[in-house]
Design an enzyme around this catalytic site. Structure first.
Site, mmCIF file in Angstrom:
data_model
loop_
_atom_site.group_PDB
_atom_site.id
_atom_site.type_symbol
_atom_site.label_atom_id
_atom_site.label_comp_id
_atom_site.label_asym_id
_atom_site.label_seq_id
_atom_site.Cartn_x
_atom_site.Cartn_y
_atom_site.Cartn_z
ATOM 1 N N HIS B 56 34.784 37.955 38.042
ATOM 2 C CA HIS B 56 33.425 38.008 38.591
ATOM 3 C C HIS B 56 32.412 37.385 37.638
ATOM 4 O O HIS B 56 31.220 37.636 37.745
ATOM 5 C CB HIS B 56 33.020 39.461 38.859
ATOM 6 N N HIS B 218 36.277 40.985 46.085
ATOM 7 C CA HIS B 218 37.698 40.776 45.826
ATOM 8 C C HIS B 218 38.366 40.186 47.054
ATOM 9 O O HIS B 218 39.582 40.255 47.201
ATOM 10 C CB HIS B 218 38.383 42.094 45.468
#
Lengths: 332, 332
Positions: B56, B218
């Site tokens: 991320h 995700h």
């Protein structure tokens, strides 16, 4: 083609509208198609103007602001800005001390900036041009006679912009810009091609296990295609090419730019930076400053470029000077 | 899979090595697996610690620095950090005034941060937890009971980090973090899935003309799949969902984050920001500040999220305070 756009013909205009809405400190002229500092012109200050095809964001519009560019002229995607547009931007930010054009070495850009400089001269504005041609992968390419201008553009704009901000004269600002370019070398790899909104499909095809070695920022071919290899080998090959092309030796200090081409995530760019640091340490080259991120892109291309610039004390001082732009900011 | 990596198992460790090499102002502990400010701990200062799965970036390691996080714990890609790792980071940066854990609402993260907080308490370190659950697309998801934590994490870390930096007490820093989360709502779209190094192929398949509406960071499923529509329609739908979920009305001031998920170029993010500005202006909502860029990503996913946070004067003041991290920097 899947993109967050409306009509493919409106992408550049609508992205500029978004830039204008996001950054009140910038003035976007939608008719003349340029982005300028809201507070320009500054009487007595040398102004910096750059530009080129769109699709390389944040270059160039994202580097307009205090300590860097006074204006930028975005062309259509991968298309040079036109002379009238460059002329309008040049006149809009001229503070009477002359204007430096920072021009990436592509035939269309060179021709259109030259024409704009001549038109500006007719109207009493003195222009000096700094040509950027740092990409050492190939000598000539699809849209270039001579080497292409890529990642070093950012460093030229930052360092020359800082000198202009502190009162450097026209000749001095142009001279340090040329020095930075001469001291820079870049090399890029592509894993995939970018897709222009107009074409709607990738600019080239690569097999699932191949990369383009020495790719240009418009997807121009590089030296060859080869099988994908581990990052540490790709970094070593790129740095071999860079250090062969430029006299960067043990004991030299450099700025390194590990630049994503738009579709490569930061986790990979940092991994690659680690490899660059390892190789340059082996060679005795000191990395004095570095940037890791997406600065000079090619739409959504998965790929990256490595730029190495041999620096002087003066370049480092100017690199460290405050900058306040959408794409690069520190000290302010 | 084409990525700039070496062994897929070494990606996180090698990216951390690159982060350490690039940022001497950070201290990366490769054994305990955390990133901390080099100058931590600060006696008497409340410390902020966050963390979560890698992939991320720049979240979270890229937000460590003056005015934001004191430490971050990166797990493996899309995998929670372990309690020992969080405990080590918490103890390393505790200055005696307590530690705030900023935790995105995923079951593994919540459990492991809770365990670390209990272990820290056993060693005399008081921990307050701020749970971030801003993604209003779905109520429960693949790895979450309740709403997922996404883009607002950045704003929680920035605003609470600024209050800690200026001497806020533990309860105050945690309270404003919770306030920012409560005032935030996010909604995301994916055009493509990200590819984890371990899996080697995209996390899900989408037809060439479809998007995932309400996707998680995700690649978790959202509300539905639908045909790709023009950006202006997608923005309107996302803002309808956001303004329905949170009481943000005409006259309110907000911070807007238009966040790329890793593979979406800046030209599209700015175009989208322009659409967001248009819609919010119609609704009478004032955008006081905004960020446009890749901040909370999902590897190389082509996609974006929109976060809207209703702000108070105090939140704006803290948002504007100096920050100096690899991923966010101004005023310093």
């Amino acid at each position: 083609m899947k993109k967050f756009i409306n009509d493919p013909n409106d992408v550049v205009a609508e992205a500029l509208a978004g830039l204008a809405a996001a950054h009140p400190e910038l003035r976007v002229d939608p008719a003349e198609r340029y982005v300028a500092r809201s507070d320009a012109p500054h009487a007595g200050k040398v102004a910096l103007v750059s530009g080129g095809g769109s699709g390389h964001e944040p270059l160039h519009g994202g580097f307009v602001g205090a300590g860097m560019l006074d204006a930028a002229c975005p062309g259509e995607v991968f298309t040079s800005p036109v002379p009238d547009q460059i002329l309008a931007a040049t006149k809009a930010v001229d503070g009477g001390a002359g204007v430096v054009h920072v021009v990436k070495n592509y035939t269309g850009d060179v021709m259109n900036f030259k024409m704009a400089a001549e038109l500006a001269a007719d109207e009493g504005v003195t222009v000096e041009t700094v040509l950027v041609d740092d990409d050492i992968a190939v000598q000539d390419s699809t849209w270039t006679a001579g080497r292409r201008g890529t990642g070093a553009t950012l460093l030229v704009e930052k360092i020359a912009g800082a000198l202009a901000e502190e009162g450097g004269k026209l000749g001095e600002v142009a001279a340090i810009g040329r020095e930075v370019n001469a001291a820079s070398a870049s090399f890029a790899y592509a894993l995939t091609a970018g897709t222009t909104p107009a074409a709607g499909r990738p600019g080239f095809d690569l097999p699932d296990d191949e990369i383009e070695v020495g790719v240009g920022i418009h997807g121009e071919p590089g030296r060859r295609r080869e099988k994908l290899r581990p990052a540490r080998e790709l970094v070593r090959s790129a740095l071999d090419a860079i250090l062969e092309a430029k006299p960067i030796d043990s004991g030299d200090r450099v700025i390194v730019l590990v630049n994503g081409l738009g579709g490569t995530p930061l986790i990979e760019l940092y991994l690659v930076y680690g490899e660059v640091a390892t190789v340059l340490a082996e060679r005795g080259v000191e990395i004095s400053r570095r940037l890791v991120g997406n600065y000079v892109t090619s739409l959504d291309m998965a790929g990256l470029s490595i730029t190495v610039t041999r620096v002087t004390d003066e370049m480092l001082r100017l690199f460290d000077a405050p900058v306040r732009t959408p794409g690069l900011r520190w000290g302010a």
